[in-house]
Design a protein around this motif. Structure first.
Motif, PDB file in Angstrom:
ATOM      1  N   TYR A   1     -10.153  11.095  -5.806  1.00  0.00           N
ATOM      2  CA  TYR A   1     -10.812  10.298  -4.686  1.00  0.00           C
ATOM      3  C   TYR A   1     -10.408   8.764  -4.453  1.00  0.00           C
ATOM      4  N   GLN A   2     -10.394   8.398  -5.970  1.00  0.00           N
ATOM      5  CA  GLN A   2     -10.035   6.520  -5.963  1.00  0.00           C
ATOM      6  C   GLN A   2      -8.593   6.518  -5.347  1.00  0.00           C
ATOM      7  N   TRP A   3      -7.943   7.425  -5.743  1.00  0.00           N
ATOM      8  CA  TRP A   3      -6.322   7.322  -5.446  1.00  0.00           C
ATOM      9  C   TRP A   3      -6.444   7.458  -3.857  1.00  0.00           C
ATOM     10  N   ALA A   4      -6.957   8.383  -3.168  1.00  0.00           N
ATOM     11  CA  ALA A   4      -6.877   8.728  -1.856  1.00  0.00           C
ATOM     12  C   ALA A   4      -7.335   7.686  -0.981  1.00  0.00           C
TER      13      ALA A   4
ATOM     14  N   ILE B   1      -5.366   5.061   1.550  1.00  0.00           N
ATOM     15  CA  ILE B   1      -5.580   4.696   2.806  1.00  0.00           C
ATOM     16  C   ILE B   1      -6.011   3.125   3.051  1.00  0.00           C
ATOM     17  N   ALA B   2      -6.443   2.458   2.241  1.00  0.00           N
ATOM     18  CA  ALA B   2      -6.487   1.025   2.503  1.00  0.00           C
ATOM     19  C   ALA B   2      -5.221   0.443   2.475  1.00  0.00           C
ATOM     20  N   ALA B   3      -4.346   0.710   1.468  1.00  0.00           N
ATOM     21  CA  ALA B   3      -3.044   0.298   1.445  1.00  0.00           C
ATOM     22  C   ALA B   3      -2.215   0.653   2.779  1.00  0.00           C
ATOM     23  N   SER B   4      -2.407   1.845   3.376  1.00  0.00           N
ATOM     24  CA  SER B   4      -1.813   2.050   4.782  1.00  0.00           C
ATOM     25  C   SER B   4      -2.198   1.043   5.665  1.00  0.00           C
TER      26      SER B   4
ATOM     27  N   VAL C   1       5.175  -0.676   3.145  1.00  0.00           N
ATOM     28  CA  VAL C   1       5.232  -0.498   1.732  1.00  0.00           C
ATOM     29  C   VAL C   1       4.870   1.048   1.617  1.00  0.00           C
ATOM     30  N   VAL C   2       3.703   1.417   2.122  1.00  0.00           N
ATOM     31  CA  VAL C   2       3.296   2.874   2.060  1.00  0.00           C
ATOM     32  C   VAL C   2       4.351   3.682   2.485  1.00  0.00           C
TER      33      VAL C   2
END
Length: 350
Positions: free
Chosen positions: A248-251, A255-258, A264-265
C-alpha cells in the motif's frame, strides 16, 4: 451418558478416526501402499528364514497369502510355517483390504483423476531446480504469479484456500494446497532447490514465521516478503528477508509521484507488465558463449543503434548506473538495457 467413552481403547480409537479424517486421500493411499509393501517384504523374509525357500518362491508365497487368491503352496509347510502364514493372513489381508477401500473411495468420490493429476504435479515439482515459490495467491501474490508466468519463470504456488485450486489448474500453475507455516508443505514445494521465495500472505506474523522457516531450510535462498505495518517490515528484515515490500505504501508513493513528476513515472512505466510499447526496459545476463562477451559497451550500442545500456552489475559489486562507453563486458555480467523491442529481441539471445 456413554460410559464406553471413558475407556482408553475407545479414546485411542477416537483419536485414530479423527486423525484419519484429517488425512488427505493422497496420504491415505500412500499409507495403504506402504502397509501392503511392508507386509509383503516381511512375509517374504519370513518364508525365506522359516521354510528356506528361494527369493522368488518366498515373494510368491507372501503375495498369494496376503491376496488370498487360493493358489497352492510351493511345498508343504512346516508347523512353524503354518503359524507364520496364519499371522500373515491376519495382518496382511487387513492391509490389502485397507488399500482396496482407499482405491474404492477415490473412485466413488470421483477423486481418482484428481489424485493422479496431483501425483503428476508432485513429480513435476520435485524435478524443478532454481524455481520461485510464491506463498499466497491473493491480490498481491496473483500479480506476482501473472508476471512470472508471462516471463516463463518456473514457479510453485502455496495456497491454503482449496477453493482457489481450480483457478490455479486453469492457469496451469504448479501449486501445493496447504499452509506454508508447515515444514512439510515447504518441502513439498521444493524449498531446498528453489532460488527465491515470495512471502505474500495477508498476515505479518505468518510472513515472519515463513521467512524464518525458509531461511532455515535453504540459507542461500532469496526471500522477498510483504509487510503491511512498520513493525512487520522491521521484523521481516530481522527474520532474514532480503527485500521487504509495503504494497500500500508503494501504491501511494506511485500516485503521489504521478502528480509531482508525471514524465518520470511515464518513463518508469516501461517496466510495467502488460504494457504495449515499441520501447522496453529489460535485463540481460551475458553468457560465456555470447558474442557480446569481451566487447565494450560502445561497440554493443554501435551494433544496435536503437539500444542503450543504462546499468551494469558485475558479480557481487553494486549496480553501476550509466557505465562508461569503454567498459568491457565480461561473462556473467548483468546488463540493464533500454531500447526498441526488436533490438532487445536481437540482443536477448546474447
Amino acid at each position: 451418558c456413554n460410559p464406553w467413552r471413558d475407556f482408553p481403547a475407545h479414546r485411542s480409537f477416537t483419536k485414530i478416526a479423527a486423525h484419519r479424517s484429517r488425512m488427505t486421500p493422497t496420504r491415505r493411499f500412500a499409507l495403504a501402499v506402504s502397509l501392503v509393501a511392508a507386509m509383503t517384504v516381511i512375509g517374504a523374509v519370513g518364508y525365506r528364514l522359516i521354510e528356506h525357500l528361494s527369493i522368488l518362491d518366498s515373494f510368491y508365497m507372501s503375495v498369494i497369502t496376503i491376496s488370498t487368491v487360493g493358489f497352492g503352496e510351493v511345498k508343504p509347510l512346516s508347523p512353524a510355517g503354518r503359524l507364520f502364514t496364519i499371522g500373515l493372513i491376519v495382518t496382511g489381508v487387513g492391509s490389502a483390504i485397507y488399500l482396496f477401500s482407499v482405491i474404492g473411495e477415490l473412485v466413488v468420490e470421483g477423486r481418482l483423476r484428481e489424485f493422479l493429476g496431483k501425483s503428476a504435479m508432485n513429480r513435476r515439482i520435485h524435478g524443478l531446480k532454481g524455481h520461485v515459490i510464491v506463498c499466497g495467491f491473493g491480490r498481491f501474490g496473483r500479480a506476482v504469479v501473472e508476471e512470472l508466468s508471462r516471463k516463463a519463470v518456473p514457479l510453485v504456488v502455496i495456497e491454503t484456500d482449496a477453493a482457489r485450486q481450480a483457478e490455479l489448474d486453469i492457469a496451469e500453475v504448479l501449486h501445493v494446497v496447504g499452509s506454508a507455516l508447515e515444514d512439510s508443505v515447504l518441502e513439498e514445494a521444493g524449498i531446498g532447490s528453489a532460488r527465491a521465495i515470495i512471502v505474500a500472505t495477508g498476515s505479518d506474523a505468518d510472513n515472519v514465521y515463513i521467512t524464518l522457516s525458509a531461511r532455515e531450510k535453504n540459507p542461500k535462498i532469496l526471500i522477498y516478503a510483504r509487510g503491511d505495518s512498520d513493525g512487520g517490515l522491521r521484523r521481516l528484515r530481522l527474520a532474514g528477508a532480503d527485500q521487504v515490500v509495503a504494497a500500500y505504501q508503494w501504491a501511494g508513493m506511485r500516485i503521489a509521484a504521478s502528480i509531482i513528476r508525471p514524465s518520470v513515472v511515464d518513463f518508469l512505466q516501461l517496466s510495467v507488465p502488460g504494457r504495449e510499447s515499441e520501447v522496453d526496459l529489460e535485463e540481460i545476463r551475458i553468457s560465456r558463449e555470447s558474442p557480446a562477451a569481451g566487447k565494450t559497451i560502445a561497440a554493443v550500442e554501435r551494433d544496435n543503434p536503437r539500444l542503450r545500456i543504462v546499468a551494469m552489475k558485475r558479480s557481487d559489486k553494486p549496480l553501476e548506473m550509466i557505465p562508461g562507453p569503454e567498459t568491457q563486458i565480461e561473462p556473467d555480467d548483468l546488463l540493464v538495457v533500454i531500447g526498441e523491442s526488436d533490438s532487445l529481441k536481437r540482443l536477448a539471445p546474447l
